[in-house]
Write a protein that holds these residues in place. Structure first.
Motif, short mmCIF file in Angstrom:
data_model
loop_
_atom_site.label_atom_id
_atom_site.label_comp_id
_atom_site.label_asym_id
_atom_site.label_seq_id
_atom_site.Cartn_x
_atom_site.Cartn_y
_atom_site.Cartn_z
N CYS A 61 -3.42 17.21 -1.90
CA CYS A 61 -4.27 16.05 -1.67
C CYS A 61 -3.37 14.85 -1.38
CB CYS A 61 -5.14 15.77 -2.89
SG CYS A 61 -4.17 15.46 -4.39
N ILE A 62 -3.97 13.77 -0.89
CA ILE A 62 -3.23 12.54 -0.65
C ILE A 62 -3.82 11.44 -1.53
CG2 ILE A 62 -2.32 10.92 1.05
CD1 ILE A 62 -3.08 12.88 3.24
N TRP A 63 -2.95 10.78 -2.28
CA TRP A 63 -3.33 9.62 -3.08
C TRP A 63 -2.95 8.35 -2.30
CZ3 TRP A 63 -4.11 9.43 -8.79
CH2 TRP A 63 -4.23 10.69 -9.38
N PHE A 64 -3.90 7.42 -2.19
CA PHE A 64 -3.62 6.10 -1.61
C PHE A 64 -3.85 5.06 -2.71
CE2 PHE A 64 -4.53 8.62 2.12
CZ PHE A 64 -3.55 8.21 3.01
N LEU A 65 -2.82 4.25 -2.96
CA LEU A 65 -2.90 3.25 -4.02
C LEU A 65 -2.50 1.87 -3.50
CD1 LEU A 65 -1.63 6.10 -5.39
CD2 LEU A 65 -2.04 4.77 -7.46
N SER B 204 0.85 -1.19 0.00
CA SER B 204 0.00 0.00 0.00
C SER B 204 0.88 1.24 0.00
CB SER B 204 -0.91 0.02 1.23
OG SER B 204 -1.77 -1.10 1.25
N MET B 205 0.42 2.30 -0.62
CA MET B 205 1.22 3.51 -0.67
C MET B 205 0.35 4.75 -0.51
SD MET B 205 2.15 3.76 -4.74
CE MET B 205 2.07 5.52 -5.03
N GLY B 206 0.98 5.80 0.02
CA GLY B 206 0.30 7.08 0.16
C GLY B 206 1.29 8.19 -0.16
N LEU B 207 0.88 9.14 -1.01
CA LEU B 207 1.78 10.25 -1.30
C LEU B 207 1.00 11.55 -1.44
CD1 LEU B 207 3.01 10.45 -4.98
CD2 LEU B 207 1.08 9.03 -4.31
N LEU C 73 -5.96 0.75 -9.49
CA LEU C 73 -4.84 0.92 -8.55
C LEU C 73 -5.14 1.93 -7.44
CD1 LEU C 73 -2.11 1.07 -11.30
CD2 LEU C 73 -2.29 -0.73 -9.57
N ILE C 74 -6.14 2.77 -7.65
CA ILE C 74 -6.42 3.84 -6.68
C ILE C 74 -7.41 3.35 -5.65
CG2 ILE C 74 -7.25 6.20 -6.39
CD1 ILE C 74 -6.39 6.60 -9.39
N GLU C 75 -7.08 3.56 -4.39
CA GLU C 75 -7.95 3.11 -3.30
C GLU C 75 -8.68 4.26 -2.62
OE1 GLU C 75 -8.01 -0.35 -0.22
OE2 GLU C 75 -6.18 0.80 0.06
N GLN D 118 -13.66 0.09 -6.85
CA GLN D 118 -14.24 1.07 -5.93
C GLN D 118 -13.14 2.00 -5.42
OE1 GLN D 118 -16.89 -0.66 -2.85
NE2 GLN D 118 -16.59 -2.57 -3.96
N VAL D 119 -13.48 3.25 -5.19
CA VAL D 119 -12.55 4.23 -4.63
C VAL D 119 -13.28 5.03 -3.56
CG1 VAL D 119 -11.16 6.30 -5.08
CG2 VAL D 119 -11.19 4.43 -6.76
#
Length: 559
Positions: free
Chosen positions: A417-421, A368-371, A397-399, A442-443
Motif C-alpha cells: 500500500c502507499i501511505w501519504f502524510l 508532503s510524503m509518500g512511502l 498526519l495521514i492524508e 479527514q483521510v
C-alpha cells in the motif's frame, strides 16, 4: 510524454541492445553484468556530452560575433589550428555549461580505437595539452578502468562513484571489446529526442531488466516505474527539497525530473537529497543523476539511514521512498530514545514504522510524503504498531491511503500500500499552485486493487489511465473540486470513522463494495428467459446421458 514515433525508436533500440549484450556476456550473472553495462553506458554518455560541447565551442571559435571567437590574424594556418586545438581543451569552457570534463584517455573514441589493440597489453600515446604522453594498458578491462579513474580525478563530484572493476572481471577480453563496439552503435540523432533523453531511457531500461533478472535482490535497487510515477504525480514536486532515505538507484528523483519537465517547470528549482546503504547501489544512483545532469547530495558516503543519517538537519518539502518491507533487526546501534520516535518506538522485528517516522522527522512543516509499505502496516497491532498508527491518526498526519494490486514487484509477492502524510492539512497553496482546502481530521481512502493489467505471466502494471484515475481523485479531494465518493474505489473518512474501525486503515473497510449496475431487464422477463435456458440445458444433459448409456451397452456394460 514521448509520442508514438519516439516510443517506437526507443523500443527498437532497447531490444537491440539487450539482445546483443546478452549474447556477448553469457558467462556473467545479472549482478556483475549490471555494473559492466551501466558503467559503459555512463562513459558513453559523458563522452558524447563532452563531444557535443566541443562541437559547439568549435563553432563559437569560428564566429566573429561570438565572445569566444579566436582571431587568426598574425598566425599561419598551422599555428591557428594548433591554437584552436588548445582552446578546445580548456576545461573552464566545459565546466561553465555544467558539462563533465572528459580527459583524452576517457573519451569514447579513444576506447573504440584501442579496444582491440590492448588485448595482451600495449603502450598508447595520448595528447594532453598539446604534449604527448605514454599510457601502458594491459587489457580491455584496464583500458576502461583507466578511463573511469581519469574521469573521477578530473570531476570531484564523481569521486568514489564509478565502479572501477573491469580489470577483475573473469571474462573474455575480446567480448568486452565487442561490448564497446555495440554501445558505439547507440544512435543519438533523433528528430525530437536529445542524447540525454536517449541515454537516460537506455539506463533506466537496463535497470529494470537487471531487476527482473536478479529477482528478489533486484528489488533492492529498483522500484517499478509505474509505482514511482504514481507517487510523484500525486505529490507533484514542482519545487523545493526532495528526499529519499532508501533511494536505491534514484528512481524517484528521475521521475520527479521528468514530471517537472512535462509540466513546464524548472529542474533547477528542486534540490535532491538521498541516502543508500549498499555501496554499489549508491554508485548506480549517482551515475543515474549524472547522466541526466541532475545536481544531487547523497551524503559523504553510503551509510545506514538509522545509525548514520547523512542529512541530520534536512527538512524536506517532499519525501518519497520504497524502503525494504518488514525489515528485521534494523535497530542495532539505535538509541531507544532517538528523537525520531515521536509517535512510539518501532519494534525490533519490523522497521515499517521506523521508516515512516524517520521520514516524518525530516519533513518540513508544509511538506508532503509518500512511502510504500507492506499491507500489514495498515492493520497490525503487534509489538506496539497499533499504538503508533493510532498516534499518527490522532495527530492528523495521514492524508491518503492507497491499496495496490498484487504482483507489481519483481522481488516480493507481499501485498503493498502507499501511505501519504503531511504535517499541515489546513487550507494553503501547494507547490503546484493548487489551492488546497482544509482537510483536517479527514483521510482519503483509495482501493486500487482492481486496476492494472498483466503485462506478462507474473507481473502486473498500471496504464496511464489507471494513474490518472487515482491522481485525479486525490487532487479533486484535496481541492474540494468535483470530488465524490465512489463505491468500491474511493471514500473520504473522518476521524470518528477511523475510530469506529479501531484505527485500521485498510481502504476496503471504508470504500465498500462496488455497486453493480442493473441490466434494465424486468424480473418476470429475466426469470422466463433463465428458466427456458435451464430447460434446454436439462434436455441436452438427458440426451448426452442417453448417448453414454448406449455406448456403454455396445461395449457389453450395463449402466
Amino acid at each position: 510524454m514521448v509520442d508514438q514515433n519516439e516510443q517506437e525508436f526507443l523500443n527498437s533500440l532497447e531490444k537491440k541492445l539487450w539482445t546483443s549484450a546478452n549474447k556477448l556476456l553469457p558467462a556473467l550473472d545479472a549482478a556483475q553484468y549490471k555494473h559492466v553495462m551501466l558503467g559503459l553506458i555512463f562513459l558513453k554518455y559523458v563522452s558524447d556530452a563532452f563531444d557535443l560541447r566541443r562541437e559547439e565551442l568549435a563553432k563559437q571559435i569560428a564566429d566573429p560575433q561570438h565572445e569566444n571567437y579566436l582571431d587568426p590574424d598574425g598566425m599561419d594556418e598551422a599555428e591557428y589550428q594548433a591554437e584552436i586545438a588548445n582552446e578546445l581543451e580548456v576545461r573552464d569552457f566545459y565546466l561553465e555549461t555544467n558539462t563533465f570534463w572528459v580527459p583524452p584517455v576517457a573519451r569514447w573514441q579513444f576506447l573504440r580505437d584501442h579496444n582491440k589493440v590492448v588485448i595482451g597489453g600495449a603502450e598508447l600515446e595520448v595528447l594532453v595539452n598539446g604534449k604527448a604522453q605514454k599510457v601502458k594498458v594491459s587489457s580491455v578491462g584496464h583500458l576502461i578502468d583507466n578511463a573511469l579513474e581519469a574521469i573521477e580525478l578530473d570531476n570531484t563530484k564523481l569521486k568514489g562513484v564509478l565502479n572501477k572493476r573491469y580489470t577483475q572481471l573473469q571474462i573474455d577480453q575480446a567480448k568486452l571489446g565487442e561490448l564497446i563496439d555495440l554501445i558505439s552503435t547507440i544512435p543519438f540523432t533523433h528528430d525530437s529526442l536529445s542524447s540525454k533523453d536517449i541515454l537516460g531511457h537506455v539506463y533506466e531500461y537496463f535497470l529494470g531488466q537487471f531487476a527482473l533478472a536478479e529477482g528478489k535482490k533486484g528489488g533492492q535497487f529498483y522500484t517499478p516505474k509505474a509505482i514511482v510515477s504514481l507517487i510523484v504525480q500525486m505529490l507533484e514536486p514542482y519545487k523545493g527539497r526532495v528526499y529519499d532515505p532508501a533511494m536505491g538507484s534514484g528512481g524517484f528523483f528521475v521521475q520527479s525530473e521528468q514530471f517537472i519537465r512535462e509540466h513546464q517547470g524548472r529542474i533547477g528549482e528542486i534540490s535532491i537529497y538521498g541516502q543508500e546503504y549498499n555501496h554499489t547501489t549508491w554508485q548506480l544512483a549517482a551515475m543515474n543523476m549524472a547522466i541526466r545532469g541532475i545536481e544531487f547530495n547523497f551524503g559523504k558516503e553510503p551509510a545506514n539511514t538509522y545509525t548514520n543519517d547523512q542529512h541530520p538537519d534536512l527538512r524536506a518539502d517532499f519525501v518519497m521512498a520504497n524502503p525494504p518491507f518488514n525489515m528485521k533487526e534494523w535497530d542495532t546501534g539505535v538509541d531507544d530514545n532517538d528523537p525520531r520516535w515521536v509517535y512510539g518506538k518501532p519494534p525490533s522485528g519490523n522497521a515499517n514504522f521506523a521508516w515512516l517516522q524517520h521520514m516524518l522527522y525530516h519533513l518540513a512543516p508544509n511538506g508532503s510524503m509518500g512511502l510504500l509499505l507492506a499491507n500489514g502496516s495498515m492493520s497490525s497491532n503487534t509489538s506496539g504498531e497499533g499504538e503508533i498508527r493510532k498516534a499518527l491518526i490522532d495527530n492528523d498526519l495521514i492524508e491518503c491511503m492507497v491499496a495496490l494490486p498484487g504482483q507489481l514487484f519483481t522481488n516480493t509477492q507481499i501485498p503493498a500500500c502507499i501511505w501519504f502524510l503531511t504535517k499541515n492539512k489546513g487550507a494553503r497553496t501547494a507547490a503546484s499552485g493548487r489551492a488546497l482546502r482544509d482537510r483536517k481530521q479527514q483521510v482519503l481512502f483509495i482501493d486500487a486493487r482492481n486496476l492494472g493489467y498483466m503485462k506478462d505471466r507474473v507481473l502486473r502494471d498500471f496504464t496511464a489511465e489507471d494513474l490518472k484515475k487515482i491522481c485525479d481523485v486525490y487532487h479533486a479531494w484535496q481541492t474540494g473540486i468535483d470530488y465524490q465518493d465512489q463505491k468500491g474505489f474511493c471514500a473520504s473518512a473522518r476521524l470518528e470513522d477511523m475510530q469506529k474501525q479501531d484505527y485500521v486503515l485498510t481502504p476496503g473497510r471504508y470504500v465498500g463494495a462496488e455497486e453493480v449496475e442493473e441490466d434494465g431487464e424486468a424480473f418476470a422477463e429475466k426469470m422466463t428467459r433463465l428458466t427456458a435456458q435451464l430447460k434446454t440445458q436439462f434436455e441436452e444433459s438427458a440426451r448426452l446421458e442417453g448417448e453414454i448409456k448406449k455406448n456403454l451397452a455396445g461395449l457389453g456394460y450395463e449402466f
